[in-house]
Design a protein around this motif. Structure first.
Motif, mmCIF file in Angstrom:
data_model
loop_
_atom_site.group_PDB
_atom_site.id
_atom_site.type_symbol
_atom_site.label_atom_id
_atom_site.label_comp_id
_atom_site.label_asym_id
_atom_site.label_seq_id
_atom_site.Cartn_x
_atom_site.Cartn_y
_atom_site.Cartn_z
ATOM 1 N N ALA A 14 82.416 -11.667 116.034
ATOM 2 C CA ALA A 14 82.487 -10.212 115.893
ATOM 3 C C ALA A 14 81.847 -9.528 117.096
ATOM 4 N N TRP A 15 80.813 -10.132 117.639
ATOM 5 C CA TRP A 15 80.106 -9.566 118.791
ATOM 6 C C TRP A 15 80.965 -9.621 120.054
ATOM 7 N N GLU A 16 81.802 -10.660 120.174
ATOM 8 C CA GLU A 16 82.648 -10.820 121.359
ATOM 9 C C GLU A 16 83.705 -9.715 121.395
ATOM 10 N N ASP A 17 83.824 -9.047 122.516
ATOM 11 C CA ASP A 17 84.762 -7.935 122.630
ATOM 12 C C ASP A 17 86.215 -8.370 122.537
ATOM 13 N N ARG A 18 86.534 -9.565 122.973
ATOM 14 C CA ARG A 18 87.931 -9.989 123.028
ATOM 15 C C ARG A 18 88.409 -10.762 121.799
ATOM 16 N N LYS A 46 69.722 -0.295 114.633
ATOM 17 C CA LYS A 46 70.163 0.249 115.926
ATOM 18 C C LYS A 46 71.178 -0.672 116.591
ATOM 19 N N THR A 47 70.979 -1.983 116.481
ATOM 20 C CA THR A 47 71.915 -2.947 117.056
ATOM 21 C C THR A 47 73.267 -2.831 116.369
ATOM 22 N N PHE A 48 73.255 -2.722 115.038
ATOM 23 C CA PHE A 48 74.497 -2.563 114.286
ATOM 24 C C PHE A 48 75.205 -1.274 114.694
ATOM 25 N N LYS A 49 74.459 -0.182 114.790
ATOM 26 C CA LYS A 49 75.043 1.113 115.159
ATOM 27 C C LYS A 49 75.703 1.040 116.537
ATOM 28 N N ASN A 50 75.020 0.417 117.489
ATOM 29 C CA ASN A 50 75.589 0.262 118.832
ATOM 30 C C ASN A 50 76.843 -0.592 118.812
ATOM 31 N N TRP A 51 76.836 -1.669 118.030
ATOM 32 C CA TRP A 51 78.003 -2.551 117.921
ATOM 33 C C TRP A 51 79.191 -1.785 117.329
ATOM 34 N N ARG A 52 78.949 -1.034 116.268
ATOM 35 C CA ARG A 52 80.034 -0.274 115.622
ATOM 36 C C ARG A 52 80.632 0.746 116.580
ATOM 37 N N GLU A 53 79.796 1.411 117.340
ATOM 38 C CA GLU A 53 80.312 2.382 118.306
ATOM 39 C C GLU A 53 81.168 1.682 119.356
ATOM 40 N N ARG A 54 80.749 0.490 119.770
ATOM 41 C CA ARG A 54 81.467 -0.243 120.808
ATOM 42 C C ARG A 54 82.811 -0.762 120.313
ATOM 43 N N SER A 56 84.618 0.206 117.488
ATOM 44 C CA SER A 56 85.487 1.129 116.757
ATOM 45 C C SER A 56 86.661 1.572 117.632
ATOM 46 N N GLY A 57 87.857 1.245 117.203
ATOM 47 C CA GLY A 57 89.062 1.630 117.924
ATOM 48 C C GLY A 57 89.320 0.844 119.194
ATOM 49 N N ARG A 58 88.522 -0.162 119.474
ATOM 50 C CA ARG A 58 88.675 -0.964 120.690
ATOM 51 C C ARG A 58 89.945 -1.801 120.589
ATOM 52 N N LYS A 59 90.789 -1.709 121.598
ATOM 53 C CA LYS A 59 92.073 -2.408 121.569
ATOM 54 C C LYS A 59 91.932 -3.917 121.440
ATOM 55 N N SER A 64 96.735 -5.406 116.355
ATOM 56 C CA SER A 64 97.833 -4.432 116.332
ATOM 57 C C SER A 64 97.733 -3.428 117.482
ATOM 58 N N LEU A 65 96.564 -3.261 118.073
ATOM 59 C CA LEU A 65 96.386 -2.317 119.179
ATOM 60 C C LEU A 65 96.546 -2.972 120.546
ATOM 61 N N ARG A 66 96.615 -4.298 120.573
ATOM 62 C CA ARG A 66 96.721 -5.019 121.844
ATOM 63 C C ARG A 66 98.103 -4.858 122.448
ATOM 64 N N PRO A 67 98.183 -4.920 123.770
ATOM 65 C CA PRO A 67 99.501 -4.883 124.418
ATOM 66 C C PRO A 67 100.329 -6.105 124.013
#
Length: 88
Positions: A14-18, A46-54, A56-59, A64-67
């Motif tokens: 979950a932490w990994e962006d890709r 605070k760590t959870f809040k930062n993760w959720r912001e990062r 949220s909506g990230r392709k 389904s949002l990926r090219p």
């Protein structure tokens, strides 16, 4: 429900962006909402809040949002073994 090792791996994925949430669901049978609940329970506020912001909506976190044509869950260079001859 999940072993500590499984929880640790789910959090890592979950932490990994890709790594998309769909990949976590396919491997562990845990949908996005449950991943979020797991992250909330195991991360500092605070760590959870930062993760959720990062994420949220990230392709890259939602298949389904990926090219079209991007079907891998990681960067091609992410798991390359470093040469023993190179100095760090």
């Amino acid at each position: 429900m999940y072993s500590e090792e499984d929880k640790s791996r789910i959090i890592e994925m979950a932490w990994e962006d890709r790594t998309p949430f769909e990949a976590i669901d396919a491997l562990y049978g845990i949908p996005e909402k449950e991943v979020i609940a797991l992250m909330r329970a195991h991360l500092r506020h605070k760590t959870f809040k930062n993760w959720r912001e990062r994420v949220s909506g990230r392709k890259t976190k939602h298949a389904s949002l990926r090219p079209a044509g991007v079907d891998r869950g990681y960067c091609p260079s992410q798991y390359k073994v470093k040469s023993a001859n190179k100095k760090a």
